[in-house]
Design an enzyme around this catalytic site. Structure first.
Site, PDB file in Angstrom:
ATOM      1  N   LYS A 115       0.828  -1.214   0.000  1.00 54.92           N
ATOM      2  CA  LYS A 115       0.000   0.000   0.000  1.00 54.92           C
ATOM      3  C   LYS A 115       0.859   1.259   0.000  1.00 54.92           C
ATOM      4  CE  LYS A 115      -4.474  -1.514   1.565  1.00 54.92           C
ATOM      5  NZ  LYS A 115      -4.468  -2.914   1.987  1.00 54.92           N
ATOM      6  N   LYS A 203      -2.920 -10.837  -7.087  1.00 51.15           N
ATOM      7  CA  LYS A 203      -4.288 -11.148  -6.633  1.00 51.15           C
ATOM      8  C   LYS A 203      -5.289 -10.192  -7.292  1.00 51.15           C
ATOM      9  CE  LYS A 203      -5.005  -8.230  -2.627  1.00 51.15           C
ATOM     10  NZ  LYS A 203      -5.625  -8.009  -1.355  1.00 51.15           N
ATOM     11  N   LYS A 206      -9.582  -4.750  -5.763  1.00 54.73           N
ATOM     12  CA  LYS A 206     -10.484  -3.650  -6.147  1.00 54.73           C
ATOM     13  C   LYS A 206      -9.686  -2.427  -6.567  1.00 54.73           C
ATOM     14  CE  LYS A 206     -11.684  -4.083  -1.298  1.00 54.73           C
ATOM     15  NZ  LYS A 206     -12.624  -4.198  -0.250  1.00 54.73           N
TER      16      LYS A 206
END
Ligand code: TYM
Length: 336
Positions: A115, A203, A206
């Site tokens: 992140k 993966k 979203k």
């Protein structure tokens, strides 16, 4: 009675990865065990604010609860739904656990690294979010925490923090089961990771901007079908489950198994030796389209009022359980 607990962040619409990796396994476990376990399903709204929230938070909260019900969750006496921010003990225990966790272990969390990648500045919430997650779990002495494989590292952290606290201050926390046992309880060998349809090494997420990489639960069945048909595969012309060398095909086999509630091994055997990737894609596309159709029609039936009534009950229960555990921790630290 033991507890099964999980939560989904509500920053935006959910993907098929969230659905197959977390929602569906939770719903299946909950329906199977709601007589002999407490089932805690909560909305981690404080986790949501570590990044921007698309749309209105309140709408997203209600939506995320509807997702569980539309996936087949049956509400009952032992099923508790609540919002994290309505149970202040979560933040309070997070602070206590912050004083148990080390900078080193929090910095090693893959999600924090991912992140923060390429960003010049990262908020402290992103760094601390696994510690808050540990508080979410330990307050309720949860044994099983059905999550996707990407969250397993955080479950390990929760175990380590509980163990360290207990060692230093006395037995306060119940350790959640080891990740291997969590996966077994969910009926898989290793946890579930649904892959990005275009880049199957990653993966499905979203936050990936590419539309064709992910299927959203709000996609029309037709749109989802097209996305599966255009999924990246390989040039081996051999349908085989091999996540290392053939992640695209393996991902499709995994999706086929989960959407039909079949053991992965059965789906692998059915397709073994086949070479036509188009046939497999057609089959998976129709499984996903059927799933979305029934999910979306059930979703439309659920009433907001009923959910608010359930939240009120669930938050009363959650505050009682969480405050009692927080008090034990405070006493162990001589804060009380
Ligand atoms: P979150 O909101 O990022 O993801 C929600 C759940 O979806 C799973 N998931 C996937 N599973 C398989 N394949 C994928 N491609 C995929 N993408 C997402 C995640 O593993 C997760 O289970 N920190 C958590 C929320 C949380 C929580 C908790 C969960 C906060 N406190 C306590 C359990 C217990 C999170 O950010 O998940």
């Amino acid at each position: 009675m033991k507890t099964i607990l999980t939560g989904l962040r509500v920053n935006s619409e959910l993907t098929l990865g969230n659905y197959l990796g977390a929602l569906l396994p939770m719903v299946r476990l909950a329906n199977q065990h709601s007589q002999d376990y407490n089932i805690n399903i909560f909305v981690p709204d404080l986790h949501s604010i570590i990044s921007d929230v698309d749309g209105d938070m309140q709408t997203n909260i209600i939506k995320s609860l509807k997702y569980y019900l539309a996936s087949g969750l049956e509400l009952g006496e032992n099923v508790h739904i609540y919002r994290q921010s309505y149970v202040p003990a979560h933040s309070e225990l997070c602070w206590i656990l912050n004083c148990t966790a080390t900078m080193g272990e929090a910095s090693r969390m893959t999600q924090y690294k991912e992140k923060g990648e390429g960003k010049s500045s990262v908020n402290v919430g992103i760094f601390d979010y696994p510690v808050l997650m540990a508080a979410d779990i330990l307050l309720y002495s949860a044994t099983y925490v059905p999550v996707g494989e990407d969250q397993f590292q955080h479950l390990e952290l929760a175990r380590n923090l509980a163990e360290r606290f207990n060692h230093k201050h006395g037995e306060v926390f119940t350790l959640p089961a080891k990740t291997r046992d969590q996966a077994k309880f969910m009926g898989t060998d290793e946890g579930i990771r649904i892959r990005d349809l275009q880049n199957p090494e990653k993966k499905m997420s979203k936050s990936t901007p590419a539309e064709n990489s992910k299927i959203m639960l709000s996609d029309t069945p037709e749109k989802a079908r097209k996305k599966i048909m255009s999924a990246t595969t390989d040039s081996f012309a051999n349908i085989k489950y091999d996540m290392i060398n053939q992640p695209g095909i393996s991902n499709l086999l995994q999706i086929e198994a989960l959407t039909n509630d079949l053991p992965l091994q059965d789906v692998i055997s059915t397709w073994a030796g086949e070479s036509k990737y188009g046939d497999l894609k057609q089959k998976v596309a129709s499984s996903v389209a059927t799933l979305l159709e029934s999910f979306q029609s059930r979703y439309a039936e659920i009433s907001d009022d009923m959910l608010y009534a359930e939240l009120k009950k669930g938050e009363k229960y959650a505050n009682e359980v969480a405050n009692a555990k927080l008090y034990e921790a405070q006493k162990a630290l001589h804060l009380r």
